[in-house]
Design an enzyme around this catalytic site. Structure first.
Site, PDB file in Angstrom:
ATOM      1  N   GLU A 170       0.912  -1.472  -0.070  1.00 26.99           N
ATOM      2  CA  GLU A 170      -0.143  -0.057  -0.024  1.00 26.99           C
ATOM      3  C   GLU A 170       0.766   1.450   0.148  1.00 26.99           C
ATOM      4  O   GLU A 170       0.761   2.068   0.973  1.00 26.99           O
ATOM      5  CB  GLU A 170      -0.847   0.010   1.248  1.00 26.99           C
ATOM      6  CG  GLU A 170      -1.885  -1.097   1.167  1.00 26.99           C
ATOM      7  CD  GLU A 170      -3.324  -0.858   2.135  1.00 26.99           C
ATOM      8  OE1 GLU A 170      -4.247  -1.544   1.942  1.00 26.99           O
ATOM      9  OE2 GLU A 170      -2.895  -0.326   3.121  1.00 26.99           O
ATOM     10  N   GLU A 379      -5.394  -8.308   0.463  1.00 27.15           N
ATOM     11  CA  GLU A 379      -6.127  -8.277   1.625  1.00 27.15           C
ATOM     12  C   GLU A 379      -7.628  -8.027   1.095  1.00 27.15           C
ATOM     13  O   GLU A 379      -7.878  -7.380   0.180  1.00 27.15           O
ATOM     14  CB  GLU A 379      -5.631  -6.833   2.441  1.00 27.15           C
ATOM     15  CG  GLU A 379      -4.415  -6.965   2.801  1.00 27.15           C
ATOM     16  CD  GLU A 379      -4.049  -5.477   3.680  1.00 27.15           C
ATOM     17  OE1 GLU A 379      -4.867  -4.802   3.966  1.00 27.15           O
ATOM     18  OE2 GLU A 379      -2.738  -5.275   3.883  1.00 27.15           O
TER      19      GLU A 379
END
Length: 478
Positions: A170, A379
């Site tokens: 991320e 995720e």
């Protein structure tokens, strides 16, 4: 598209779950480890929910065998976890800390012994404090060489054991939260610096992918991107343009660099006009072009809906919900680009995250059409309040959430997307960076309350047994 029959998941599909070192390990200064920026940031008053920190977390550092045994019982095919840079190189560079390396070697060996594929995230936000102090961490190009050196230590140590590697987790989140919103380390608000830091992170990601391939590693590597597909409020062309602006600046701005080695045209035009464009040095463009990821990791949680936001009188950056009190998020945006509004067609969590499984299908469709690369969902999960009742945790809301997202993957695969794995966030309950221990994600409940008190006892939730059955049947019933 509405299909008569959905494509089945392949037999080698990686049904997994995930975690991050700082959020589960604890033992922040044990066996030679030194401080990361997060070890220090959480000690600044007001930065985290009730001052919670990861000093103990869920004590995975000492309980990893117990956790892996529960993974084996669950039937996990893969486990994605991150390595703490400061366990390997306590000062970010220099001599390797053999005790830290051994912990991960033991964890990887334990996973392999239990037929669980280890998926290693090289960087999940815990930058060595020593590098932050030495040259400003991600603000300096010095980090490129230090990061590649750190990654090479891991590549050499675990070659032949780890087949899947995530380079940066991320990047869009740790750069924006760190230099734009000031909610992550180093807690700055400087848009010009944010875009420059992000550029340096792009160069680092490219360099480490190239190093992986130069070493002829037996496996695959790719970054993991937090993708929030953008919708328009309606068919008003200005609202459609607002959604296009958001997709360009919050999604294409990262994924285009990962896959094409170039920043998107409209985004760069906007940044140049506003004096925010990152500064290139000789060789930057060539480095970005040269790196070819083997897959794209996607962290998917929600979508966002947009309306036009005029320069004059438009909405600026607002606060977001870290309290768990539903409905407290305010509208936010960038005047002249877009503003994020509430979507009336979908529900939200208590933290105002939109629950939109169809958005995952849309995300996979968009990625497949634009980039034509295999996707690993690194995720996806639901953070909620969980309660123990008679020694059990009945989290039917989590089962509903996950099942609807698995169905969306199946539909996207039938549409033509190539998805190689699905990793829920998270395996056990863990420390939520800004929300403490009240916001739970795991299949396994951990007795650790929001004041960081508890026995740390592990209790499988109802969702644990649901996922166990899903893996056993390869989701054929979904």
């Amino acid at each position: 598209m509405e299909h008569k029959k959905l494509k089945e998941f392949p037999n080698d599909f990686l049904w997994g779950s995930a975690s991050a070192a700082y959020q589960v390990e604890g033992a922040p200064f044990e066996d030679g480890k030194k401080a990361s920026v997060w070890d220090n940031f959480v000690r600044i008053p007001g930065k985290t929910f009730k001052g919670t920190n990861g000093d103990v977390a869920v004590d995975h550092y000492h309980r990893y065998k117990e956790d892996v045994a529960l993974m084996k019982e669950l039937g996990l095919k893969s486990y994605r976890f991150s390595i703490a840079w400061t366990r390997i190189l306590p000062d970010g560079r220099g001599e390797v800390n053999q005790a830290g390396l051994k912990f991960y070697e033991d964890l990887i060996d334990e996973l392999i012994a239990n037929e669980i594929e280890p998926i290693v995230t090289i960087y999940h936000w815990d930058l060595p404090q020593a590098l932050e102090d030495l040259y400003g961490g991600w603000e300096s190009r010095e980090i490129i060489a230090d990061f590649v050196n750190y990654a090479e230590v891991l590549f050499n140590a675990f070659k032949g054991k780890v087949k899947y590697w995530v380079s940066l987790n991320e990047q869009n989140i740790f750069t924006s939260q760190g230099w734009s919103l000031a909610t992550h380390p180093p807690g700055k608000r400087n848009m010009k610096l944010f875009y420059q830091v992000n550029h340096i992170a792009n160069l680092t990601n490219a360099a480490v992918i190239n190093k992986f391939h130069e070493l002829e590693m037996d496996g695959q590597i790719g970054p993991s991107f937090a993708y929030t597909p953008q919708y328009a409020k309606d068919s008003d062309p200005l609202n459609v343009l607002a959604a296009e602006n958001a997709e360009e600046l919050y999604s294409h701005f990262w994924m285009d660099v990962y896959l094409y080695g170039e920043y998107p045209i409209a985004a760069m035009a906007y940044l140049r006009e506003n004096g925010l464009a990152p500064e290139f040095e000789a060789g930057d463009a060539e480095l970005l072009k040269s790196a070819k990821p083997d897959f794209l990791g996607i962290n998917y949680y929600q979508t966002a809906t947009n309306a036009w936001n005029p320069v004059d009188g438009g909405v600026g950056v607002g606060s977001f919900n870290t309290s768990g009190k539903k409905g407290t998020t305010k509208e936010s945006g960038i005047p002249g680009l877009h503003k994020k509004i509430q979507n009336p067609f979908i529900d939200r969590t208590n933290w105002d995250w939109e629950i939109d499984p169809e958005g995952l299908r849309i995300a996979l469709r968009r990625i497949t059409s634009r980039y034509r690369i295999p996707v690993m969902i690194t995720e996806n999960g639901l953070g909620e309040y969980d309660k123990v009742e008679d020694g059990k945790i009945h989290d039917d809301y989590r089962i509903k959430y996950l099942e609807s997202h698995v169905k969306a993957i199946k539909e996207a695969m039938t549409d033509g997307a190539k998805v190689i794995g699905y990793h829920t966030w998270s395996y056990t309950d863990l420390l939520s960076w800004l929300n403490g221990y009240q916001k739970r994600y795991g299949f396994v409940y951990v007795d650790q309350d929001e004041t960081m008190e508890g026995s740390l006892k592990r209790i499988p939730k109802d969702s644990y047994y649901w996922y166990q059955h899903l893996i056993e049947t390869n989701a054929e019933e979904v």
